[in-house]
Design a protein around this motif. Sequence first.
Motif, mmCIF file in Angstrom:
data_model
loop_
_atom_site.group_PDB
_atom_site.id
_atom_site.type_symbol
_atom_site.label_atom_id
_atom_site.label_comp_id
_atom_site.label_asym_id
_atom_site.label_seq_id
_atom_site.Cartn_x
_atom_site.Cartn_y
_atom_site.Cartn_z
ATOM 1 N N THR A 68 0.807 -1.218 0.000
ATOM 2 C CA THR A 68 0.000 0.000 0.000
ATOM 3 C C THR A 68 0.842 1.270 0.000
ATOM 4 O OG1 THR A 68 -0.190 -0.250 2.373
ATOM 5 C CG2 THR A 68 -2.065 -0.950 1.078
ATOM 6 N N VAL A 69 2.066 1.179 0.494
ATOM 7 C CA VAL A 69 2.913 2.377 0.475
ATOM 8 C C VAL A 69 3.423 2.650 -0.940
ATOM 9 C CG1 VAL A 69 5.111 3.352 1.248
ATOM 10 C CG2 VAL A 69 3.543 2.375 2.904
ATOM 11 N N LEU A 70 3.797 1.592 -1.653
ATOM 12 C CA LEU A 70 4.286 1.785 -3.019
ATOM 13 C C LEU A 70 3.237 2.437 -3.917
ATOM 14 C CD1 LEU A 70 6.394 -1.436 -3.611
ATOM 15 C CD2 LEU A 70 7.201 0.930 -3.660
ATOM 16 N N ASN B 59 9.599 5.856 -4.166
ATOM 17 C CA ASN B 59 10.980 5.538 -3.775
ATOM 18 C C ASN B 59 11.081 4.589 -2.581
ATOM 19 O OD1 ASN B 59 10.437 7.133 -1.565
ATOM 20 N ND2 ASN B 59 12.357 8.285 -1.678
ATOM 21 N N PHE B 60 9.960 4.080 -2.098
ATOM 22 C CA PHE B 60 10.019 3.083 -1.020
ATOM 23 C C PHE B 60 10.676 1.812 -1.575
ATOM 24 C CE2 PHE B 60 7.365 -0.162 1.545
ATOM 25 C CZ PHE B 60 8.326 -0.241 2.532
ATOM 26 N N LEU B 61 11.655 1.292 -0.861
ATOM 27 C CA LEU B 61 12.340 0.091 -1.349
ATOM 28 C C LEU B 61 11.387 -1.092 -1.482
ATOM 29 C CD1 LEU B 61 15.699 0.338 0.607
ATOM 30 C CD2 LEU B 61 15.476 0.273 -1.885
ATOM 31 N N ASP C 252 9.460 3.561 6.293
ATOM 32 C CA ASP C 252 8.362 3.938 5.401
ATOM 33 C C ASP C 252 7.205 2.944 5.408
ATOM 34 O OD1 ASP C 252 9.180 6.323 4.462
ATOM 35 O OD2 ASP C 252 9.683 5.670 2.436
ATOM 36 N N CYS C 253 7.446 1.761 5.922
ATOM 37 C CA CYS C 253 6.408 0.719 5.881
ATOM 38 C C CYS C 253 5.283 1.084 6.847
ATOM 39 C CB CYS C 253 7.027 -0.613 6.275
ATOM 40 S SG CYS C 253 5.830 -1.863 6.773
ATOM 41 N N THR C 254 4.043 0.898 6.425
ATOM 42 C CA THR C 254 2.930 1.282 7.287
ATOM 43 C C THR C 254 2.301 0.080 8.015
ATOM 44 O OG1 THR C 254 0.832 2.458 7.369
ATOM 45 C CG2 THR C 254 1.311 1.315 5.349
ATOM 46 N N ARG C 255 2.982 -1.053 7.966
ATOM 47 C CA ARG C 255 2.520 -2.249 8.672
ATOM 48 C C ARG C 255 1.130 -2.701 8.239
ATOM 49 N NH1 ARG C 255 1.671 -0.828 13.695
ATOM 50 N NH2 ARG C 255 2.869 1.081 13.856
ATOM 51 N N CYS C 256 0.851 -2.608 6.939
ATOM 52 C CA CYS C 256 -0.497 -2.954 6.481
ATOM 53 C C CYS C 256 -0.673 -4.459 6.299
ATOM 54 C CB CYS C 256 -0.798 -2.239 5.178
ATOM 55 S SG CYS C 256 0.074 -2.943 3.773
ATOM 56 N N MET C 257 0.420 -5.191 6.303
ATOM 57 C CA MET C 257 0.389 -6.659 6.240
ATOM 58 C C MET C 257 -0.049 -7.240 4.903
ATOM 59 S SD MET C 257 -0.950 -7.278 10.127
ATOM 60 C CE MET C 257 -2.042 -5.874 10.160
ATOM 61 N N GLN C 258 -0.160 -6.412 3.882
ATOM 62 C CA GLN C 258 -0.497 -6.941 2.562
ATOM 63 C C GLN C 258 0.551 -7.942 2.111
ATOM 64 O OE1 GLN C 258 -2.981 -6.804 0.611
ATOM 65 N NE2 GLN C 258 -3.994 -4.825 0.619
ATOM 66 N N PRO D 92 7.587 -10.630 4.620
ATOM 67 C CA PRO D 92 8.476 -9.461 4.530
ATOM 68 C C PRO D 92 8.266 -8.461 5.670
ATOM 69 C CG PRO D 92 7.520 -9.947 2.384
ATOM 70 C CD PRO D 92 6.828 -10.839 3.369
ATOM 71 N N MET D 93 7.023 -8.240 6.075
ATOM 72 C CA MET D 93 6.807 -7.219 7.099
ATOM 73 C C MET D 93 7.525 -7.563 8.402
ATOM 74 S SD MET D 93 3.354 -5.639 8.720
ATOM 75 C CE MET D 93 3.267 -6.502 10.268
ATOM 76 N N SER D 94 7.473 -8.814 8.813
ATOM 77 C CA SER D 94 8.167 -9.168 10.053
ATOM 78 C C SER D 94 9.669 -8.950 9.930
ATOM 79 C CB SER D 94 7.924 -10.631 10.419
ATOM 80 O OG SER D 94 6.564 -10.823 10.613
ATOM 81 N N ARG D 95 10.196 -9.107 8.716
ATOM 82 C CA ARG D 95 11.630 -8.859 8.514
ATOM 83 C C ARG D 95 11.908 -7.365 8.665
ATOM 84 N NH1 ARG D 95 12.303 -14.249 8.931
ATOM 85 N NH2 ARG D 95 10.889 -15.254 7.490
ATOM 86 N N ILE D 96 10.989 -6.562 8.155
ATOM 87 C CA ILE D 96 11.155 -5.107 8.307
ATOM 88 C C ILE D 96 11.091 -4.747 9.796
ATOM 89 C CG2 ILE D 96 10.196 -2.842 7.699
ATOM 90 C CD1 ILE D 96 9.112 -4.164 5.113
ATOM 91 N N MET D 97 10.150 -5.372 10.516
ATOM 92 C CA MET D 97 10.030 -5.094 11.947
ATOM 93 C C MET D 97 11.287 -5.565 12.690
ATOM 94 S SD MET D 97 7.356 -3.424 12.082
ATOM 95 C CE MET D 97 7.075 -3.040 10.373
HETATM 96 S S1 SF4 Z 1 3.531 -4.205 5.469
HETATM 97 FE FE1 SF4 Z 1 4.399 -4.899 3.539
HETATM 98 S S2 SF4 Z 1 2.904 -4.311 2.019
HETATM 99 FE FE2 SF4 Z 1 2.441 -3.112 3.863
HETATM 100 S S3 SF4 Z 1 3.565 -1.195 3.681
HETATM 101 FE FE3 SF4 Z 1 4.895 -2.609 4.756
HETATM 102 S S4 SF4 Z 1 6.118 -3.527 3.137
HETATM 103 FE FE4 SF4 Z 1 4.355 -2.619 2.130
#
Ligand code: SF4
Lengths: 321, 295
Positions: free
Chosen positions: A164-166, A171-173, A208-214, A225-230
Amino acid sequence: MVQTAKKTVQITIKRQDPEIDGNKPYFQDYNVEVEDWFTVLDVLIKIREEIDGTLSLRCACRASICGSCAMRVNGQAKLVCKTKLSSVEKDNKILVEPVGNMPVITDLTADFKPFWDKFNAVDPYLRPGSEAPEAEYIAPNEDMVHLVGVMNCIMCGCCVSDCTVLEVKDNFLGPAALAKSYRFIADPRDNTENERLEKLLDDGGIWDCTRCMQCVEVCPKDVDPMSRIMAMRSNSLNKNMNKSYGARHANAFTSLIKSSGVLNETLLILKTKGFFNIIELIKLLPLAISAQLAGKRPPFLSHSIKNKDKLKKIFKKLENK
Amino acid sequence: MKFAFFPGCVAKGAAPELYTSTIKVAEILGIELDEKAMESASCTGAGVLQEKNQLLGDTLNARNIALAEKQNLPILTICSTCQGVMSQAEQRLENEEYRAQINETLKEEGLEYTGKTPTRHLLWIIVEEIGEKKFKSLVKRKLETLNLAPFYGCYLVRPSKALKFYENPERETCLEDLTEWVGAKVTDFPGSKACCGFPILTINEKVALKMVGNHTSSAKDLGADAMVTPCPLCHLNLDQYQNRAAGMMKREIDLPIIHVPQLVGLALGLDPEELRINKHIISTKKLLSEISLRP
Ligand code: SF4
Ligand code: SF4
Ligand code: SF4
Ligand code: FES
């Protein structure tokens, strides 16, 4: 021979062709006779081979290995070779569109250049610091087992398609590249953890990630991927990389819960922006005033919970774990 | 039906109208809310604390749920985010080793997490426990003239595994269903299950505003009279920041955002003022005149 049931399904495909009508997208319906074991890819191939040879799509392995068949089915990114038609059709209808967040070439094929550019931007190679050992690198088993989940990525782009951020920030990776970055950050053989993390604190990186879990929902390989970002956020916070608003927000939030058990939104904003960050605070003023007028502004001194000492004990025990 | 009531920080802070309207409708729906059972419960961490320390976050949630379990009550939430964060913790706590580790900490307070009564959102309880037939029999004011855009909030949609959609498939469409039960029409718009952008509001306001602008304007353009949400954080963002988003897009949006219990309350015949529908930034005057109720 095994008997299978046949029926007719309406497949609506979003199509576009640079040579037709200035590349303007349009929808085309196909009524296709299908077997009950068909995948969405089977139907698309049947259309291309028997009904309309101009339909353009990508596939190769047909076994969810190569990652080339990502598309949106009923609005959600999927590997179509892994998706049974029966699991997605509603009233004998489905909608197939190309992946999102990437430019379309023709019909269901997209240009993955932005995907690969971001991938390359995270330096997706192992960077051991010292001379290579004579034999193999030794790494603890549990570290590598943990990484297998990330290494499962087949670079299909489903996560990027639905991030959802892209949709609003080019420029979000993005989830795939960031998950890959984590793959090296968490690899005990890589020696550039700090440099990698530092770079990811910038605009377009982990905050930049909004934790939307898509990405968690649509990834066909459970890369998460989100858990890796966290995990990279925690990692950077543990290393006191606190320069971004994101880091300040997480730190402020934690300390507020620690002190009162609940969240006080006013204090959270003040702490994140900085009590003396006058410019940012002035920007917030009109909002505070209109909220006040509607009778909504949160009480500055908000309530706190009972038995706070019990909570503090838990914080003390776990906060540095 | 009795529940340990976990209103969450936002209903007690920035969105008091959510709290008030919940209390009013629960009474009519026959849902008994025991808030005292949760008086020493903490914030769920909202996914933010978890960024810093997941074990700590899961321990706090296990503790909250254990407090309710001690009273033999399941928890009722009224916030998508609280619900999602708790469901995710519950999912991780299914792992026995992890549960034992966390229970070790809880033991010091005489608590134990078993996980036998999963936490549920009020919206789920209405759809799953009260059900269509009983709910419709309680409706006093059919909102037939209204077109409503549903907005779930990420945490009530994903990850579908943690939210147990496979056991409760009705959760996937519960907000659309409720909208139909109150007699209104559902405005089908692309953002209903998207993110409102709230989690990055203080970090990257422009991105959050773009999301707010996209969702509210597309719902408006598709004919919605209002948007309804079970998430007070979405509400805060979509309502309080909508004018800013509109300014950024150089257009008008003007789409009222209402909470699920406010919608339910209107259908149950409650007075808009009792439900504090007049306490939003985007005015609900026009909306109420649509259903011939003066604000
Ligand atoms: S949780 Fe995933 S899909 Fe949602 S903003 Fe973060 S990276 Fe993008
Ligand atoms: S993380 Fe998952 S969805 Fe994203 S590219 Fe890799 S395999 Fe595909
Ligand atoms: S939509 Fe936004 S505020 Fe609501 S749950 Fe998702 S992230 Fe949170
Ligand atoms: S065709 Fe290879 S993953 Fe689908």
